[in-house]
Design a protein around this motif. Structure first.
Motif, PDB file in Angstrom:
ATOM      1  N   ALA A  39      77.686  70.487 -28.014  1.00  0.00           N
ATOM      2  CA  ALA A  39      76.230  70.721 -27.942  1.00  0.00           C
ATOM      3  C   ALA A  39      75.459  69.412 -28.129  1.00  0.00           C
ATOM      4  O   ALA A  39      74.521  69.111 -27.386  1.00  0.00           O
ATOM      5  CB  ALA A  39      75.804  71.739 -28.995  1.00  0.00           C
ATOM      6  N   ILE A  40      75.873  68.624 -29.104  1.00  0.00           N
ATOM      7  CA  ILE A  40      75.212  67.338 -29.368  1.00  0.00           C
ATOM      8  C   ILE A  40      75.471  66.376 -28.214  1.00  0.00           C
ATOM      9  O   ILE A  40      74.572  65.657 -27.766  1.00  0.00           O
ATOM     10  CB  ILE A  40      75.698  66.746 -30.708  1.00  0.00           C
ATOM     11  CG1 ILE A  40      75.278  67.654 -31.857  1.00  0.00           C
ATOM     12  CG2 ILE A  40      75.174  65.327 -30.901  1.00  0.00           C
ATOM     13  CD1 ILE A  40      75.879  67.286 -33.190  1.00  0.00           C
ATOM     14  N   ARG A  41      76.711  66.359 -27.737  1.00  0.00           N
ATOM     15  CA  ARG A  41      77.086  65.469 -26.630  1.00  0.00           C
ATOM     16  C   ARG A  41      76.209  65.717 -25.410  1.00  0.00           C
ATOM     17  O   ARG A  41      75.717  64.771 -24.790  1.00  0.00           O
ATOM     18  CB  ARG A  41      78.556  65.684 -26.270  1.00  0.00           C
ATOM     19  CG  ARG A  41      79.038  64.820 -25.141  1.00  0.00           C
ATOM     20  CD  ARG A  41      80.500  65.013 -24.832  1.00  0.00           C
ATOM     21  NE  ARG A  41      81.119  65.956 -25.752  1.00  0.00           N
ATOM     22  CZ  ARG A  41      82.205  66.654 -25.493  1.00  0.00           C
ATOM     23  NH1 ARG A  41      82.799  66.528 -24.342  1.00  0.00           N
ATOM     24  NH2 ARG A  41      82.715  67.490 -26.365  1.00  0.00           N
ATOM     25  N   LYS A  42      75.982  66.970 -25.060  1.00  0.00           N
ATOM     26  CA  LYS A  42      75.177  67.288 -23.884  1.00  0.00           C
ATOM     27  C   LYS A  42      73.737  66.820 -24.044  1.00  0.00           C
ATOM     28  O   LYS A  42      73.177  66.211 -23.139  1.00  0.00           O
ATOM     29  CB  LYS A  42      75.210  68.793 -23.597  1.00  0.00           C
ATOM     30  CG  LYS A  42      74.229  69.201 -22.499  1.00  0.00           C
ATOM     31  CD  LYS A  42      74.766  70.241 -21.609  1.00  0.00           C
ATOM     32  CE  LYS A  42      73.825  70.684 -20.526  1.00  0.00           C
ATOM     33  NZ  LYS A  42      73.059  69.674 -19.839  1.00  0.00           N
ATOM     34  N   VAL A  43      73.157  67.081 -25.201  1.00  0.00           N
ATOM     35  CA  VAL A  43      71.774  66.657 -25.454  1.00  0.00           C
ATOM     36  C   VAL A  43      71.669  65.128 -25.386  1.00  0.00           C
ATOM     37  O   VAL A  43      70.755  64.591 -24.747  1.00  0.00           O
ATOM     38  CB  VAL A  43      71.279  67.186 -26.830  1.00  0.00           C
ATOM     39  CG1 VAL A  43      69.953  66.546 -27.219  1.00  0.00           C
ATOM     40  CG2 VAL A  43      71.159  68.698 -26.802  1.00  0.00           C
ATOM     41  N   LEU A  44      72.594  64.450 -26.038  1.00  0.00           N
ATOM     42  CA  LEU A  44      72.557  62.982 -26.029  1.00  0.00           C
ATOM     43  C   LEU A  44      72.765  62.425 -24.627  1.00  0.00           C
ATOM     44  O   LEU A  44      72.051  61.505 -24.203  1.00  0.00           O
ATOM     45  CB  LEU A  44      73.609  62.420 -26.988  1.00  0.00           C
ATOM     46  CG  LEU A  44      73.311  62.573 -28.478  1.00  0.00           C
ATOM     47  CD1 LEU A  44      74.500  62.117 -29.308  1.00  0.00           C
ATOM     48  CD2 LEU A  44      72.058  61.818 -28.869  1.00  0.00           C
ATOM     49  N   HIS A  45      73.740  62.979 -23.902  1.00  0.00           N
ATOM     50  CA  HIS A  45      74.001  62.493 -22.544  1.00  0.00           C
ATOM     51  C   HIS A  45      72.769  62.690 -21.653  1.00  0.00           C
ATOM     52  O   HIS A  45      72.398  61.789 -20.898  1.00  0.00           O
ATOM     53  CB  HIS A  45      75.209  63.192 -21.928  1.00  0.00           C
ATOM     54  CG  HIS A  45      75.462  62.810 -20.505  1.00  0.00           C
ATOM     55  ND1 HIS A  45      75.926  61.552 -20.143  1.00  0.00           N
ATOM     56  CD2 HIS A  45      75.280  63.495 -19.345  1.00  0.00           C
ATOM     57  CE1 HIS A  45      76.019  61.502 -18.823  1.00  0.00           C
ATOM     58  NE2 HIS A  45      75.630  62.666 -18.325  1.00  0.00           N
ATOM     59  N   ASP A  46      72.145  63.850 -21.754  1.00  0.00           N
ATOM     60  CA  ASP A  46      70.936  64.110 -20.958  1.00  0.00           C
ATOM     61  C   ASP A  46      69.826  63.119 -21.312  1.00  0.00           C
ATOM     62  O   ASP A  46      69.161  62.571 -20.430  1.00  0.00           O
ATOM     63  CB  ASP A  46      70.444  65.543 -21.155  1.00  0.00           C
ATOM     64  CG  ASP A  46      71.381  66.584 -20.536  1.00  0.00           C
ATOM     65  OD1 ASP A  46      72.276  66.192 -19.753  1.00  0.00           O
ATOM     66  OD2 ASP A  46      71.225  67.777 -20.856  1.00  0.00           O
ATOM     67  N   GLN A  47      69.634  62.886 -22.611  1.00  0.00           N
ATOM     68  CA  GLN A  47      68.579  61.963 -23.046  1.00  0.00           C
ATOM     69  C   GLN A  47      68.892  60.527 -22.617  1.00  0.00           C
ATOM     70  O   GLN A  47      68.019  59.823 -22.099  1.00  0.00           O
ATOM     71  CB  GLN A  47      68.392  62.030 -24.563  1.00  0.00           C
ATOM     72  CG  GLN A  47      67.271  61.144 -25.072  1.00  0.00           C
ATOM     73  CD  GLN A  47      65.916  61.526 -24.488  1.00  0.00           C
ATOM     74  OE1 GLN A  47      65.573  62.698 -24.383  1.00  0.00           O
ATOM     75  NE2 GLN A  47      65.139  60.535 -24.106  1.00  0.00           N
TER      76      GLN A  47
END
Length: 183
Positions: A39-47
């Motif tokens: 979940a954190i990985r996806k948010v960070l990658h998107d940002q």
């Protein structure tokens, strides 16, 4: 008018280098984010993808193009093209070789940028840290050549550059050891 064009050239060199210094940092953060929970990985990658796109297409690419355009205008308006192969213009020839290398570096960053946005991580954060310092080597070489010109001994300049690279790589290694010790 010549000095205004020269000033614009320098301004876009600065903004171009700013992009090339910050972009690999974003690559490093994006690469390290893949070690986080999903979940954190996806948010960070998107940002990070948004940040990389804005930096790359909004600042770095336009600055690279405008640096080149204003650089050619400065060279021709200042008549540097007439002495390029003469002894007093050799510094410029060497500088232009470094500039060509810098554009090659820029294109490698573009390739890494496209891979990272797609979620394709081919390099470790340590490899990207080392790659991040390539722009520093180009910056120092180009600025020294532009400022010192023909009074710079090529041999001493090359020795100094090699010493600087060794010190830079040593600092990266020490930083890695400190990071590993603190984990």
């Amino acid at each position: 008018m010549y000095l205004y064009i020269k000033a614009l050239h320098i301004i876009f060199v600065v903004t171009w280098f700013s992009g090339m210094f910050y972009m690999p940092r974003l690559f490093i953060y994006n690469t390290e984010a893949k070690e986080k929970p999903e979940a954190i990985r996806k948010v960070l990658h998107d940002q990070f993808s948004i940040m990389m796109k804005r930096l790359w297409y909004g600042i770095t690419w336009p600055s690279a193009i405008l640096t080149l355009v204003f650089g050619f205008i400065v060279m021709f308006k200042g008549s540097w093209n007439k002495v390029l192969l003469e002894p007093e213009g050799r510094w410029l020839l060497v500088k232009l070789c470094f500039v060509a290398g810098l554009y090659i570096y820029h294109f490698t960053l573009h390739k890494i940028f496209k891979q990272e946005v797609e979620g394709n991580f081919k390099y470790t954060s340590q490899q990207l840290r080392i790659w991040n310092e390539v722009a520093t080597v180009f910056l120092i070489s180009i600025v020294l050549l532009a400022v010192v010109k023909q009074s710079l001994s090529f041999v001493w300049g090359l020795i100094g550059l090699i010493v600087f690279i060794v010190l830079l790589m040593s600092a990266i290694r020490v930083y890695k050891l400190i990071r590993m010790k603190n984990k």
